[in-house]
Design a protein around this motif. Structure first.
Motif, mmCIF file in Angstrom:
data_model
loop_
_atom_site.group_PDB
_atom_site.id
_atom_site.type_symbol
_atom_site.label_atom_id
_atom_site.label_comp_id
_atom_site.label_asym_id
_atom_site.label_seq_id
_atom_site.Cartn_x
_atom_site.Cartn_y
_atom_site.Cartn_z
ATOM 1 N N SER A 1 11.203 5.980 1.428
ATOM 2 C CA SER A 1 11.498 6.922 0.337
ATOM 3 C C SER A 1 10.312 6.999 -0.618
ATOM 4 O O SER A 1 9.420 6.155 -0.596
ATOM 5 N N ASP A 2 10.313 8.036 -1.460
ATOM 6 C CA ASP A 2 9.241 8.172 -2.452
ATOM 7 C C ASP A 2 9.249 7.004 -3.422
ATOM 8 O O ASP A 2 10.298 6.398 -3.683
ATOM 9 N N LYS A 3 8.071 6.730 -3.978
ATOM 10 C CA LYS A 3 7.902 5.624 -4.932
ATOM 11 C C LYS A 3 7.168 6.137 -6.167
ATOM 12 O O LYS A 3 6.016 5.758 -6.426
ATOM 13 N N PRO A 4 7.809 7.001 -6.933
ATOM 14 C CA PRO A 4 7.130 7.596 -8.093
ATOM 15 C C PRO A 4 6.839 6.574 -9.186
ATOM 16 O O PRO A 4 7.504 5.534 -9.278
ATOM 17 N N ASN A 5 5.849 6.886 -9.997
ATOM 18 C CA ASN A 5 5.481 6.041 -11.137
ATOM 19 C C ASN A 5 6.409 6.351 -12.298
ATOM 20 O O ASN A 5 6.152 7.258 -13.099
ATOM 21 N N LEU A 6 7.507 5.632 -12.365
ATOM 22 C CA LEU A 6 8.479 5.797 -13.449
ATOM 23 C C LEU A 6 9.194 4.471 -13.675
ATOM 24 O O LEU A 6 9.013 3.524 -12.924
ATOM 25 N N THR A 7 9.989 4.415 -14.708
ATOM 26 C CA THR A 7 10.802 3.231 -14.967
ATOM 27 C C THR A 7 12.101 3.356 -14.182
ATOM 28 O O THR A 7 12.870 4.306 -14.385
ATOM 29 N N TYR A 8 12.332 2.435 -13.268
ATOM 30 C CA TYR A 8 13.533 2.448 -12.433
ATOM 31 C C TYR A 8 14.653 1.738 -13.194
ATOM 32 O O TYR A 8 14.514 0.589 -13.586
ATOM 33 N N VAL B 1 3.700 -0.484 1.871
ATOM 34 C CA VAL B 1 3.555 0.884 2.325
ATOM 35 C C VAL B 1 3.491 1.827 1.123
ATOM 36 O O VAL B 1 4.136 1.596 0.101
ATOM 37 N N GLY B 2 2.673 2.868 1.229
ATOM 38 C CA GLY B 2 2.494 3.761 0.084
ATOM 39 C C GLY B 2 1.441 3.246 -0.871
ATOM 40 O O GLY B 2 1.465 3.555 -2.071
ATOM 41 N N ASN B 3 0.519 2.418 -0.332
ATOM 42 C CA ASN B 3 -0.586 1.887 -1.140
ATOM 43 C C ASN B 3 -0.088 1.114 -2.362
ATOM 44 O O ASN B 3 -0.572 1.300 -3.484
ATOM 45 N N ALA B 4 0.898 0.264 -2.139
ATOM 46 C CA ALA B 4 1.451 -0.623 -3.172
ATOM 47 C C ALA B 4 2.125 0.118 -4.314
ATOM 48 O O ALA B 4 2.299 -0.438 -5.400
ATOM 49 N N ILE C 1 -5.432 -1.351 -11.434
ATOM 50 C CA ILE C 1 -6.103 -2.214 -10.457
ATOM 51 C C ILE C 1 -5.654 -3.665 -10.569
ATOM 52 O O ILE C 1 -5.187 -4.264 -9.595
ATOM 53 N N ILE C 2 -5.743 -4.228 -11.757
ATOM 54 C CA ILE C 2 -5.373 -5.626 -11.937
ATOM 55 C C ILE C 2 -3.870 -5.825 -11.728
ATOM 56 O O ILE C 2 -3.415 -6.844 -11.206
ATOM 57 N N GLY C 3 -3.069 -4.824 -12.143
ATOM 58 C CA GLY C 3 -1.618 -4.913 -11.939
ATOM 59 C C GLY C 3 -1.264 -4.872 -10.465
ATOM 60 O O GLY C 3 -0.380 -5.597 -9.996
ATOM 61 N N THR C 4 -1.981 -4.023 -9.723
ATOM 62 C CA THR C 4 -1.778 -3.952 -8.277
ATOM 63 C C THR C 4 -2.162 -5.262 -7.613
ATOM 64 O O THR C 4 -1.487 -5.736 -6.696
ATOM 65 N N PHE C 5 -3.252 -5.858 -8.084
ATOM 66 C CA PHE C 5 -3.712 -7.135 -7.535
ATOM 67 C C PHE C 5 -2.658 -8.225 -7.765
ATOM 68 O O PHE C 5 -2.350 -9.013 -6.856
ATOM 69 N N LEU C 6 -2.083 -8.266 -8.962
ATOM 70 C CA LEU C 6 -1.033 -9.239 -9.253
ATOM 71 C C LEU C 6 0.181 -9.002 -8.366
ATOM 72 O O LEU C 6 0.767 -9.948 -7.820
ATOM 73 N N TYR C 7 0.545 -7.736 -8.188
ATOM 74 C CA TYR C 7 1.679 -7.406 -7.315
ATOM 75 C C TYR C 7 1.417 -7.893 -5.891
ATOM 76 O O TYR C 7 2.297 -8.461 -5.246
ATOM 77 N N ASN C 8 0.196 -7.653 -5.408
ATOM 78 C CA ASN C 8 -0.151 -8.086 -4.058
ATOM 79 C C ASN C 8 -0.078 -9.604 -3.910
ATOM 80 O O ASN C 8 0.334 -10.124 -2.866
ATOM 81 N N ILE C 9 -0.462 -10.326 -4.947
ATOM 82 C CA ILE C 9 -0.377 -11.787 -4.921
ATOM 83 C C ILE C 9 1.076 -12.244 -4.838
ATOM 84 O O ILE C 9 1.426 -13.157 -4.090
ATOM 85 N N THR D 1 -14.518 -5.145 -6.780
ATOM 86 C CA THR D 1 -14.153 -6.135 -5.761
ATOM 87 C C THR D 1 -12.639 -6.246 -5.621
ATOM 88 O O THR D 1 -12.104 -6.278 -4.507
ATOM 89 N N ILE D 2 -11.953 -6.307 -6.762
ATOM 90 C CA ILE D 2 -10.483 -6.377 -6.738
ATOM 91 C C ILE D 2 -9.906 -5.125 -6.088
ATOM 92 O O ILE D 2 -8.948 -5.190 -5.317
ATOM 93 N N HIS D 3 -10.515 -3.971 -6.403
ATOM 94 C CA HIS D 3 -10.070 -2.707 -5.808
ATOM 95 C C HIS D 3 -10.198 -2.757 -4.287
ATOM 96 O O HIS D 3 -9.281 -2.335 -3.561
ATOM 97 N N LEU D 4 -11.313 -3.284 -3.792
ATOM 98 C CA LEU D 4 -11.517 -3.400 -2.351
ATOM 99 C C LEU D 4 -10.508 -4.354 -1.721
ATOM 100 O O LEU D 4 -10.005 -4.107 -0.617
ATOM 101 N N ILE D 5 -10.209 -5.454 -2.422
ATOM 102 C CA ILE D 5 -9.212 -6.408 -1.925
ATOM 103 C C ILE D 5 -7.846 -5.728 -1.818
ATOM 104 O O ILE D 5 -7.127 -5.893 -0.821
ATOM 105 N N ASN D 6 -7.489 -4.959 -2.846
ATOM 106 C CA ASN D 6 -6.212 -4.232 -2.827
ATOM 107 C C ASN D 6 -6.142 -3.278 -1.637
ATOM 108 O O ASN D 6 -5.109 -3.167 -0.963
ATOM 109 N N LYS D 7 -7.248 -2.573 -1.385
ATOM 110 C CA LYS D 7 -7.290 -1.628 -0.267
ATOM 111 C C LYS D 7 -7.146 -2.360 1.072
ATOM 112 O O LYS D 7 -6.452 -1.890 1.986
ATOM 113 N N TYR D 8 -7.791 -3.505 1.181
ATOM 114 C CA TYR D 8 -7.713 -4.277 2.421
ATOM 115 C C TYR D 8 -6.283 -4.771 2.664
ATOM 116 O O TYR D 8 -5.785 -4.725 3.796
ATOM 117 N N ILE D 9 -5.644 -5.254 1.619
ATOM 118 C CA ILE D 9 -4.261 -5.742 1.746
ATOM 119 C C ILE D 9 -3.347 -4.617 2.206
ATOM 120 O O ILE D 9 -2.511 -4.797 3.103
#
Length: 320
Positions: free
Chosen positions: A103-110, A231-234, A187-195, A20-28
């Motif tokens: 710009s790109d948004k790679p998964n790394l420590t900025y 943009v870029g799926n969060a 998933i849960i981290g993305t949900f928190l970010y979206n909030i 459900t959280i995954h679907l909410i993230n996709k909708y956002i």
């Protein structure tokens, strides 16, 4: 109910909740990017070692590099009202920092060093000439550090409401590292970010911090900032995690004190303690010139573009 049935029920509930959280993230993501507001203007990409960097170029003359504030909802759009005027006399480069905008948004420590490298490499490999810089907020520190590392590639520096020197001294702690890791969860981290990056949150930020007069806030600006954050799926959450972890802050006292370049500060007079914050920069580098812009706060380049451009032209035309 046996423990096996309880376990199966628990697993089922967890799985259903996660889905459900995954679907909410996709909708956002879908709803935030539906208007595709970042499609214009057309620009180019610099193939940097950590990812593609989007930028635009306008005008002719001595180069100016515009660097937006470091947030996950910031991008080169921050400068869209100023580029046309500045391009009448200069070649204006406007970039989206790694992890931001198009710009790109790679998964790394900025980190602060990453952005200092980016600024230096972009000037050397794309602009190819000594460049004046205008930077906002936390990005101001990267401009100062880049100039400290190689003053030969940077001319004058204009800092727009730079971050308080004390805040720039923050370093990662055990607590901030935990927060950073939690936000990076799939998933849960993305949900928190979206909030934390809801449209109403961004709008409230503009009303309370960014603009002096809330009636000047344009709906398109809020919509664009909201889209930029998603943009870029969060994937902007990776930068957000690094910001929360204090990986991007940098103590610039030594860098600032050693500069021989002309440095100017533009401060919105509606910012509490704005002149006091600017004064701390001048205490370190007495040659700094400070000007206040009336009836503005954090983003004078958007709120009062004409006066902002006039002030920039005064600074960049100053031959002292």
């Amino acid at each position: 109910m046996s423990w096996k049935k309880k376990l199966a029920t628990g697993i089922t509930l967890i799985g259903a909740s996660t889905f459900t959280i995954h679907l909410i993230n996709k909708y956002i993501y879908f709803s935030a990017t539906l208007d595709n507001l970042l499609s214009n203007p057309s620009g180019s990409y610099y193939e940097w070692k950590f990812g593609k960097i989007y930028y635009t170029t306008r005008g002719k003359g001595s180069p100016i590099l515009l660097i937006h504030d470091l947030t996950t909802f910031s991008s080169g759009y921050e400068w869209h009202k100023t580029v046309t005027e500045l391009a009448k006399t200069n070649t204006v480069y406007c970039i989206d920092l790694l992890g931001c905008g198009k710009s790109d948004k790679p998964n790394l420590t900025y980190t602060n060093y990453l952005y200092v490298q980016l600024i230096s490499d972009f000037i050397k490999h794309v602009i190819g000439d000594k460049t004046d810089i205008i930077a906002t907020g936390e990005s101001s520190a990267f401009a100062v550090a880049a100039c400290h590392n190689d003053p030969s590639i940077i001319g004058k520096i204009i800092l727009v409401n730079p971050l308080d020197i004390r805040l720039l001294s923050k370093i990662p702690t055990k607590r901030t590292k935990i927060v950073s890791k939690f936000i990076n969860l799939p998933i849960i981290g993305t949900f928190l970010y979206n909030i934390l990056t809801r449209k109403d949150t961004i709008e409230e930020l503009f009303i309370t911090k960014y603009y002096y007069s809330s009636e000047k806030i344009e709906k398109n600006t809020i919509d664009t900032y909201y889209e930029t954050a998603h943009v870029g799926n969060a994937s902007s959450k990776y930068l957000f995690a690094s910001l929360c972890g204090h990986y991007t802050t940098i103590n610039i006292r030594h860098c600032l004190s050693s500069l021989t370049n002309s440095v100017y500060l533009i401060v919105g007079n509606g910012i509490p303690n704005g002149i006091e914050i600017a004064g701390k920069y001048k205490d370190i580098l007495p040659s700094i010139e400070i000007t206040e812009m009336d009836n503005t706060k954090y983003l004078p380049q958007l709120e009062n573009t004409n006066e902002f451009v006039e002030q920039v032209n005064v600074f960049l035309g100053d031959e002292f």
